[in-house]
Scaffold this active site. Structure first.
Site, mmCIF file in Angstrom:
data_model
loop_
_atom_site.group_PDB
_atom_site.id
_atom_site.type_symbol
_atom_site.label_atom_id
_atom_site.label_comp_id
_atom_site.label_asym_id
_atom_site.label_seq_id
_atom_site.Cartn_x
_atom_site.Cartn_y
_atom_site.Cartn_z
ATOM 1 N N ASP A 81 0.863 -1.184 0.000
ATOM 2 C CA ASP A 81 0.000 0.000 0.000
ATOM 3 C C ASP A 81 0.902 1.237 0.000
ATOM 4 N N SER A 126 -9.852 5.341 -8.416
ATOM 5 C CA SER A 126 -10.022 6.087 -9.666
ATOM 6 C C SER A 126 -11.461 6.239 -10.160
ATOM 7 N N THR A 173 -5.349 14.066 -13.537
ATOM 8 C CA THR A 173 -6.510 13.937 -14.414
ATOM 9 C C THR A 173 -7.041 15.313 -14.822
ATOM 10 N N ASP A 174 -7.697 15.340 -15.982
ATOM 11 C CA ASP A 174 -8.335 16.600 -16.408
ATOM 12 C C ASP A 174 -9.521 16.964 -15.503
ATOM 13 N N GLU A 175 -9.985 15.978 -14.697
ATOM 14 C CA GLU A 175 -11.149 16.264 -13.847
ATOM 15 C C GLU A 175 -10.851 17.319 -12.780
ATOM 16 N N TYR A 190 -13.636 12.238 -5.801
ATOM 17 C CA TYR A 190 -12.473 11.731 -6.551
ATOM 18 C C TYR A 190 -11.631 12.879 -7.092
ATOM 19 N N LYS A 212 -7.739 14.157 -6.191
ATOM 20 C CA LYS A 212 -6.656 14.270 -7.176
ATOM 21 C C LYS A 212 -6.104 15.703 -7.190
ATOM 22 N N LEU A 241 -17.131 3.344 -18.302
ATOM 23 C CA LEU A 241 -18.125 3.373 -19.381
ATOM 24 C C LEU A 241 -17.849 2.374 -20.521
ATOM 25 N N PRO A 279 -26.671 0.837 -19.136
ATOM 26 C CA PRO A 279 -27.162 1.933 -18.297
ATOM 27 C C PRO A 279 -26.503 3.279 -18.597
ATOM 28 N N TYR A 285 -26.281 7.227 -18.002
ATOM 29 C CA TYR A 285 -26.673 8.201 -16.976
ATOM 30 C C TYR A 285 -27.343 9.417 -17.631
ATOM 31 N N ARG A 301 -16.937 13.425 -23.175
ATOM 32 C CA ARG A 301 -15.600 13.109 -22.692
ATOM 33 C C ARG A 301 -14.652 13.140 -23.889
ATOM 34 N N ASP A 327 -29.150 10.078 -13.149
ATOM 35 C CA ASP A 327 -27.859 10.704 -13.439
ATOM 36 C C ASP A 327 -26.893 10.563 -12.260
ATOM 37 N N GLY A 372 -23.740 15.459 -9.306
ATOM 38 C CA GLY A 372 -22.661 16.410 -9.629
ATOM 39 C C GLY A 372 -21.971 16.119 -10.956
HETATM 40 P P1 NAD Z 1 -7.296 1.727 -11.891
HETATM 41 O O1 NAD Z 1 -8.369 1.894 -10.877
HETATM 42 O O2 NAD Z 1 -7.516 0.816 -13.058
HETATM 43 O O3 NAD Z 1 -5.964 1.201 -11.169
HETATM 44 C C1 NAD Z 1 -5.530 1.724 -9.942
HETATM 45 C C2 NAD Z 1 -4.439 0.805 -9.405
HETATM 46 O O4 NAD Z 1 -3.937 1.379 -8.189
HETATM 47 C C3 NAD Z 1 -4.929 -0.603 -9.057
HETATM 48 O O5 NAD Z 1 -4.009 -1.572 -9.510
HETATM 49 C C4 NAD Z 1 -4.989 -0.590 -7.539
HETATM 50 O O6 NAD Z 1 -4.773 -1.867 -6.936
HETATM 51 C C5 NAD Z 1 -3.861 0.372 -7.197
HETATM 52 N N1 NAD Z 1 -4.028 1.006 -5.879
HETATM 53 C C6 NAD Z 1 -5.142 1.594 -5.390
HETATM 54 N N2 NAD Z 1 -4.911 2.035 -4.141
HETATM 55 C C7 NAD Z 1 -3.609 1.737 -3.851
HETATM 56 C C8 NAD Z 1 -2.771 1.956 -2.725
HETATM 57 N N3 NAD Z 1 -3.236 2.551 -1.608
HETATM 58 N N4 NAD Z 1 -1.494 1.539 -2.772
HETATM 59 C C9 NAD Z 1 -1.008 0.898 -3.877
HETATM 60 N N5 NAD Z 1 -1.756 0.645 -4.969
HETATM 61 C C10 NAD Z 1 -3.041 1.078 -4.955
HETATM 62 O O7 NAD Z 1 -6.916 3.194 -12.345
HETATM 63 P P2 NAD Z 1 -6.488 3.742 -13.793
HETATM 64 O O8 NAD Z 1 -7.702 4.035 -14.572
HETATM 65 O O9 NAD Z 1 -5.418 2.888 -14.329
HETATM 66 O O10 NAD Z 1 -5.854 5.144 -13.364
HETATM 67 C C11 NAD Z 1 -4.490 5.237 -12.998
HETATM 68 C C12 NAD Z 1 -4.166 6.676 -12.646
HETATM 69 O O11 NAD Z 1 -4.433 7.509 -13.770
HETATM 70 C C13 NAD Z 1 -5.005 7.238 -11.497
HETATM 71 O O12 NAD Z 1 -4.168 8.037 -10.707
HETATM 72 C C14 NAD Z 1 -6.073 8.072 -12.189
HETATM 73 O O13 NAD Z 1 -6.468 9.135 -11.349
HETATM 74 C C15 NAD Z 1 -5.309 8.568 -13.398
HETATM 75 N N6 NAD Z 1 -6.112 8.852 -14.609
HETATM 76 C C16 NAD Z 1 -6.982 7.922 -15.108
HETATM 77 C C17 NAD Z 1 -7.670 8.177 -16.289
HETATM 78 C C18 NAD Z 1 -8.623 7.167 -16.898
HETATM 79 O O14 NAD Z 1 -9.293 7.483 -17.879
HETATM 80 N N7 NAD Z 1 -8.709 5.937 -16.401
HETATM 81 C C19 NAD Z 1 -7.474 9.396 -16.945
HETATM 82 C C20 NAD Z 1 -6.591 10.337 -16.394
HETATM 83 C C21 NAD Z 1 -5.917 10.032 -15.240
HETATM 84 O O1 DAU Z 2 -11.213 12.381 -17.388
HETATM 85 C C1 DAU Z 2 -10.364 11.481 -16.761
HETATM 86 C C2 DAU Z 2 -11.149 10.585 -15.837
HETATM 87 O O2 DAU Z 2 -11.892 9.690 -16.654
HETATM 88 C C3 DAU Z 2 -10.259 9.813 -14.860
HETATM 89 O O3 DAU Z 2 -9.639 10.728 -13.999
HETATM 90 C C4 DAU Z 2 -11.074 8.799 -14.057
HETATM 91 O O4 DAU Z 2 -10.214 8.021 -13.241
HETATM 92 C C5 DAU Z 2 -11.816 7.897 -15.024
HETATM 93 O O5 DAU Z 2 -12.628 6.989 -14.289
HETATM 94 C C6 DAU Z 2 -12.676 8.731 -15.976
HETATM 95 O O6 DAU Z 2 -13.752 9.374 -15.276
HETATM 96 P P1 DAU Z 2 -15.244 9.466 -15.869
HETATM 97 O O7 DAU Z 2 -16.173 9.658 -14.744
HETATM 98 O O8 DAU Z 2 -15.299 10.400 -17.012
HETATM 99 O O9 DAU Z 2 -15.354 7.964 -16.479
HETATM 100 P P2 DAU Z 2 -16.524 6.866 -16.449
HETATM 101 O O10 DAU Z 2 -16.084 5.789 -17.356
HETATM 102 O O11 DAU Z 2 -16.902 6.499 -15.064
HETATM 103 O O12 DAU Z 2 -17.727 7.628 -17.111
HETATM 104 C C7 DAU Z 2 -17.633 8.212 -18.405
HETATM 105 C C8 DAU Z 2 -18.953 8.872 -18.702
HETATM 106 O O13 DAU Z 2 -19.955 7.850 -18.869
HETATM 107 C C9 DAU Z 2 -19.471 9.769 -17.609
HETATM 108 O O14 DAU Z 2 -20.121 10.892 -18.188
HETATM 109 C C10 DAU Z 2 -20.469 8.918 -16.850
HETATM 110 C C11 DAU Z 2 -21.040 8.026 -17.947
HETATM 111 N N1 DAU Z 2 -21.471 6.673 -17.521
HETATM 112 C C12 DAU Z 2 -20.572 5.909 -16.834
HETATM 113 C C13 DAU Z 2 -20.921 4.639 -16.422
HETATM 114 C C14 DAU Z 2 -19.944 3.780 -15.633
HETATM 115 C C15 DAU Z 2 -22.713 6.183 -17.860
HETATM 116 O O15 DAU Z 2 -23.504 6.866 -18.519
HETATM 117 N N2 DAU Z 2 -23.057 4.926 -17.462
HETATM 118 C C16 DAU Z 2 -22.221 4.138 -16.729
HETATM 119 O O16 DAU Z 2 -22.624 2.990 -16.362
#
Ligand code: NAD
Ligand code: DAU
Length: 339
Positions: free
Chosen positions: A59, A85, A125-127, A153, A157, A193, A208, A210, A217, A275, A278
């Site tokens: 961890d 994440s 993240t861009d969020e 979340y 970040k 998604l 599903p 929302y 995105r 939805d 937020g």
């Molecule tokens: P993910 O949820 O798929 O993976 C996260 C990983 O971190 C997992 O392997 C989990 O076991 C590990 N983890 C969680 N808590 C931990 C801890 N306390 N100690 C050690 N390991 C831990 O996430 P992802 O989608 O691969 O995202 C990776 C990074 O990129 C994150 O920081 C996220 O904020 C950022 N990010 C994600 C996206 C996206 O679209 N998925 C976009 C921009 C930025």
């Molecule tokens: O922009 C970067 C971010 O993108 C990362 O920082 C996050 O870790 C990553 O999870 C992602 O966040 P989003 O919230 O944009 O991703 P998600 O896939 O959860 O949702 C994408 C869009 O789809 C969002 O508008 C919510 C919608 N959605 C999502 C799910 C899971 C649905 O409509 N139905 C669903 O079941």
């Protein structure tokens, strides 16, 4: 060069490790991952025997164990992907987001200060910029856009980003930050998604969406994100933030319809559900800085990336079917059961 990659058993971290091992024959990669629900050892199975790779189930909040790894390995670079994440989970239970995303980041940076490091890179993240209105397609997130978060979340970040910049200014830690848009590709956990819709469609389950599905995105193929981080850790300027995204904005409903079409499934599977609280309306990155300073541009067009992704889920059913047959079922029932 020895690189600690945290969160390497997750979606983007694992893709990054594969990219680095493929690109740099003489680099050593130490993956530090707690293996939460989102971490998956089967993802890393193909590299466990590689002598350049070591896996540590740790961890990032565990200071003693993190310091031990630094003492053993003398890393040159740390790339921190480890995070909670998923936005929806942060709305259910924010606490673990603050622990891992903020306090875990602090532990890693304290280790970097104590043992010395060439670069600490924070994967953000861009969020952190909040959202943009749908009726202003001329607006984009730049690195100067104010931090303005919507979910626990994104707040966690943003908190981490501010701490990273503070460690640079106060202690001179050589940091960089990347803020990327939505990724898609292989090994994406099926709560998000695109993989959720692919898995449900293949199982003829409701899709599903929302709200009205109009949220936008800016989708980037995961390999392009990994290449951007590779460039930043080698050539990026210390203390700087780099936005990463490829001008590929799409409304959720269009993505879901496209997945139906590609898998030859009826759009009648689409179900509009309550939805997200937020819910951010639109994300859109201006990648000018990383393009002009580091020459980065996305290489994979969405049409190609979505085909590759869908094929990967078709060819790797065991990977995601194992996930969705376990604890995920309770999660799904809780999040979607009465929605
Ligand atoms: P993910 O949820 O798929 O993976 C996260 C990983 O971190 C997992 O392997 C989990 O076991 C590990 N983890 C969680 N808590 C931990 C801890 N306390 N100690 C050690 N390991 C831990 O996430 P992802 O989608 O691969 O995202 C990776 C990074 O990129 C994150 O920081 C996220 O904020 C950022 N990010 C994600 C996206 C996206 O679209 N998925 C976009 C921009 C930025
Ligand atoms: O922009 C970067 C971010 O993108 C990362 O920082 C996050 O870790 C990553 O999870 C992602 O966040 P989003 O919230 O944009 O991703 P998600 O896939 O959860 O949702 C994408 C869009 O789809 C969002 O508008 C919510 C919608 N959605 C999502 C799910 C899971 C649905 O409509 N139905 C669903 O079941």
């Amino acid at each position: 060069m020895t690189i600690i990659v945290t969160g390497g058993a997750g979606f983007i971290g694992s893709n990054f490790i594969f990219h680095m091992l493929k690109t740099y024959a003489d680099y050593r990669i130490i993956c530090v991952d707690k293996l939460t629900y989102a971490g998956n050892m089967s993802t890393l199975a193909g590299i466990m025997e590689d002598s350049r790779f070591r896996f540590c189930k740790v961890d990032i909040c565990d200071r003693a164990k993190i310091y031990e790894i630094f003492e053993d390995e003398h890393p040159d670079i740390v790339v921190n992907f480890a995070a909670e994440s998923h936005v929806d989970r942060s709305i259910e239970n924010p606490e673990v987001f603050l622990q891992t995303n903020i306090l875990g980041t602090q532990v890693l940076m304290d280790a970097c200060r104590k043992y010395g490091i060439k670069r600490y890179h924070q994967v953000s993240t861009d969020e952190v910029y909040g959202d943009l209105p749908l009726d202003r397609p001329d607006l984009f997130f730049t690195e100067e856009t104010p931090i303005h978060t919507s979910s626990p979340y994104s707040s966690s970040k943003a908190g981490a980003d501010l701490l990273v910049l503070a460690y640079h200014r106060t202690f001179g830690l050589p940091v960089t930050i990347s803020r990327c848009s939505n990724n898609y590709g292989p090994y994406h956990f099926p709560e998000k998604l695109i993989p959720l819709m692919i898995a449900n469609a293949l199982n003829d389950k409701p899709l599903p969406v929302y709200g009205k599905g109009e949220n936008v995105r800016d989708w980037l193929y995961v390999e392009d994100h990994c290449k951007a981080i590779d460039l930043i850790i080698h050539n990026g300027r210390v203390g700087e933030v780099y936005n990463v995204g490829g001008h590929n904005e799409m409304a959720n409903i269009d993505i879901v319809k496209l997945i139906c079409k590609k898998l030859d499934k009826p759009e009648s599977l689409i179900t509009y559900v309550a939805d997200r609280k937020g819910h951010d309306m639109r994300y859109a990155i201006d990648p000018t800085k990383i393009h002009t300073e580091l020459g980065w541009l996305p290489e994979t067009k969405f049409a190609e990336g979505i085909d590759k992704t869908i094929n990967w889920y078709l060819e790797n059913r065991k990977w995601w079917e194992t996930i969705i047959s376990g604890e995920y079922q309770n999660y799904y029932e809780k999040m979607y059961g009465n929605r």
